[in-house]
Design an enzyme around this catalytic site. Structure first.
Site, PDB file in Angstrom:
ATOM      1  N   ASP A  79       7.508   8.372  11.395  1.00 53.14           N
ATOM      2  CA  ASP A  79       7.055   9.604  12.050  1.00 53.14           C
ATOM      3  C   ASP A  79       6.974   9.508  13.569  1.00 53.14           C
ATOM      4  O   ASP A  79       6.873   8.439  14.153  1.00 53.14           O
ATOM      5  CB  ASP A  79       5.699  10.054  11.482  1.00 53.14           C
ATOM      6  CG  ASP A  79       4.624   8.972  11.558  1.00 53.14           C
ATOM      7  OD1 ASP A  79       4.961   7.773  11.572  1.00 53.14           O
ATOM      8  OD2 ASP A  79       3.437   9.331  11.603  1.00 53.14           O
ATOM      9  N   GLU A 137       2.620   7.331   9.599  1.00 54.51           N
ATOM     10  CA  GLU A 137       1.742   6.230  10.020  1.00 54.51           C
ATOM     11  C   GLU A 137       0.702   6.725  11.017  1.00 54.51           C
ATOM     12  O   GLU A 137      -0.401   6.199  11.082  1.00 54.51           O
ATOM     13  CB  GLU A 137       2.570   5.095  10.649  1.00 54.51           C
ATOM     14  CG  GLU A 137       1.798   3.788  10.838  1.00 54.51           C
ATOM     15  CD  GLU A 137       0.829   3.820  11.991  1.00 54.51           C
ATOM     16  OE1 GLU A 137      -0.279   3.272  11.847  1.00 54.51           O
ATOM     17  OE2 GLU A 137       1.138   4.403  13.047  1.00 54.51           O
TER      18      GLU A 137
HETATM   19 NI    NI Z   1       3.102   3.068  16.095  1.00 54.72          NI
END
Ligand code: NI
Length: 388
Positions: A79, A137
């Site tokens: 991401d 994440e």
């Molecule tokens: Ni990172």
């Protein structure tokens, strides 16, 4: 210092740079990594690697199977961040307000490079390599969704890396035990009683309560934490009051706490509750704490850490695995709560003399792309050492 890039990686250097620049140009936010996932599928197909999609929502899990033996997982996060990129790069973000400003584009490129090499060269003689492409994440905790969907089933060890602009190219940071911190979030609402600024009697000034509370919360780090250990309590946001002559009835605070051990993590939360209770009582105010647990500390395991040190020393030389720690948070921690593994840092500062010039999560973030070759070479060495 000489950096030893694997020949197989050198041969596909342009592919790896291309993967990264393509992801960089097309960043997507957490759990919206649709194009990203399609791109990964396309590449895995071209390598002849079997995969499952829609794991952990938008994640992909590929696997190379060489028969009996251990299963080693390598993980990359997918991401990007809600940041407007400021840059003259010809591969600058095409998505307004979204940017790969943490290097996850590079993590995917490294993993794809390693996948390509491992699928096309006879380096493995046994076992399986699992390629985990994980969404979200950056706060979404994508790792937990991947684990729920079975991405660790049958895996013996897991490895992950972060490109790290706080270190120059050629440095690899890794250590046994805690390497990144827990990252919890809290909101505090202080409710007092407003009134005229000239007649404070009879009011409960939420601004005064907030100032005492903020100062007292700092003592958790300075007075309650063992000075040989590390904790952080940061209040990043404060909001309250209407005008210079009005005593505020409400103040809101938000912040984050960091720790390397569950013991310190729990201690911080308990002390916050106690201090808040005491301050509320002292001022006759109402104080509400909303404490949300974020990622746990990332704690490396001993043997996998040695494996990374060995794999890295062939690339960047002995002693390059400096014992680096960060108070940042990382959802790789969830994998390490389940199975042995190691998370490590790969130095990627673009400017060796001024390594703080492009920090992570800033609008002009960029990496030294040679770090991609370092990361991929470490992975190839690692897999060859274990499954060769
Ligand atoms: Ni990172």
């Amino acid at each position: 210092m000489k950096i030893n890039i694997r020949e197989e990686i050198k041969n596909i250097r342009e592919d790896i740079y291309y993967y990264r620049r393509d992801f960089h140009q097309n960043p997507e936010l957490s759990f919206q990594e649709y194009r990203t996932a399609q791109t990964i599928e396309k590449h895995l197909n071209s390598f002849g690697i079997k995969y499952k999609k829609n794991i952990g929502k938008t994640g992909i899990v590929g696997e190379l199977n060489f028969g009996d033996g251990p299963t080693i997982a390598l993980r990359a996060d997918m991401d990007a961040l809600p940041i407007q990129e400021v840059s003259d790069l010809d591969y600058k973000s095409k998505n307004n307000g979204v940017m790969h400003a943490c290097g996850h584009d590079g993590h995917m490129a490294i993993l794809l490079g390693a996948a390509k090499v491992l699928s096309q060269n006879r380096l493995i003689t046994k076992g399986k390599v699992r390629f985990i492409f994980q969404p979200a994440e950056e706060g979404g905790g994508g790792a937990r969704y991947m684990i729920e969907d079975g991405c660790l089933d049958g895996v013996d060890e897991i490895y992950g890396l972060h490109l790290w602009n706080y270190q120059p190219l050629g440095e690899v940071g890794v250590k046994d035990g805690p390497i990144m911190a827990s990252a919890d979030i809290f909101d505090i609402i202080i409710r007092g009683k407003g009134g005229h600024g000239a007649t404070p009697q009879g009011t409960i000034d939420a601004v005064v309560v907030a100032s005492h509370l903020i100062s007292m919360l700092q003592t958790i780090v300075s007075r309650n934490t063992n000075p040989l250990e590390n904790t952080v309590v940061s209040i990043g946001k404060i909001n309250g009051g209407q005008n210079f002559n009005i005593i505020a009835d409400t103040v809101e605070l938000s912040g984050t706490t960091r720790a390397y051990t569950d013991q310190n993590r729990n201690m911080i939360k308990t002390r916050m509750e106690d201090i808040i209770k005491g301050v509320a009582e002292a001022f006759n105010a109402e104080i509400i704490l909303n404490y949300k647990e974020g990622y746990p500390p990332t704690i490396n395991h001993e043997i996998p850490t040695e494996n990374i040190l060995n794999a890295a020393s062939d690339v960047v030389g002995k002693g390059a695995g400096f014992p680096y720690l960060s108070m940042g948070g990382e959802d790789f921690s969830y994998y390490l709560q389940n199975i042995p593994g190691c998370f490590f840092f790969v130095g990627s500062a673009p400017d060796k003399k001024n390594i703080l010039s492009t920090p992570h999560h800033c609008s002009h973030f960029n990496i030294n792309e040679r770090a991609l070759l370092v990361g991929a070479s470490i992975y190839i060495n690692l897999i060859e050492n274990i499954l060769g």
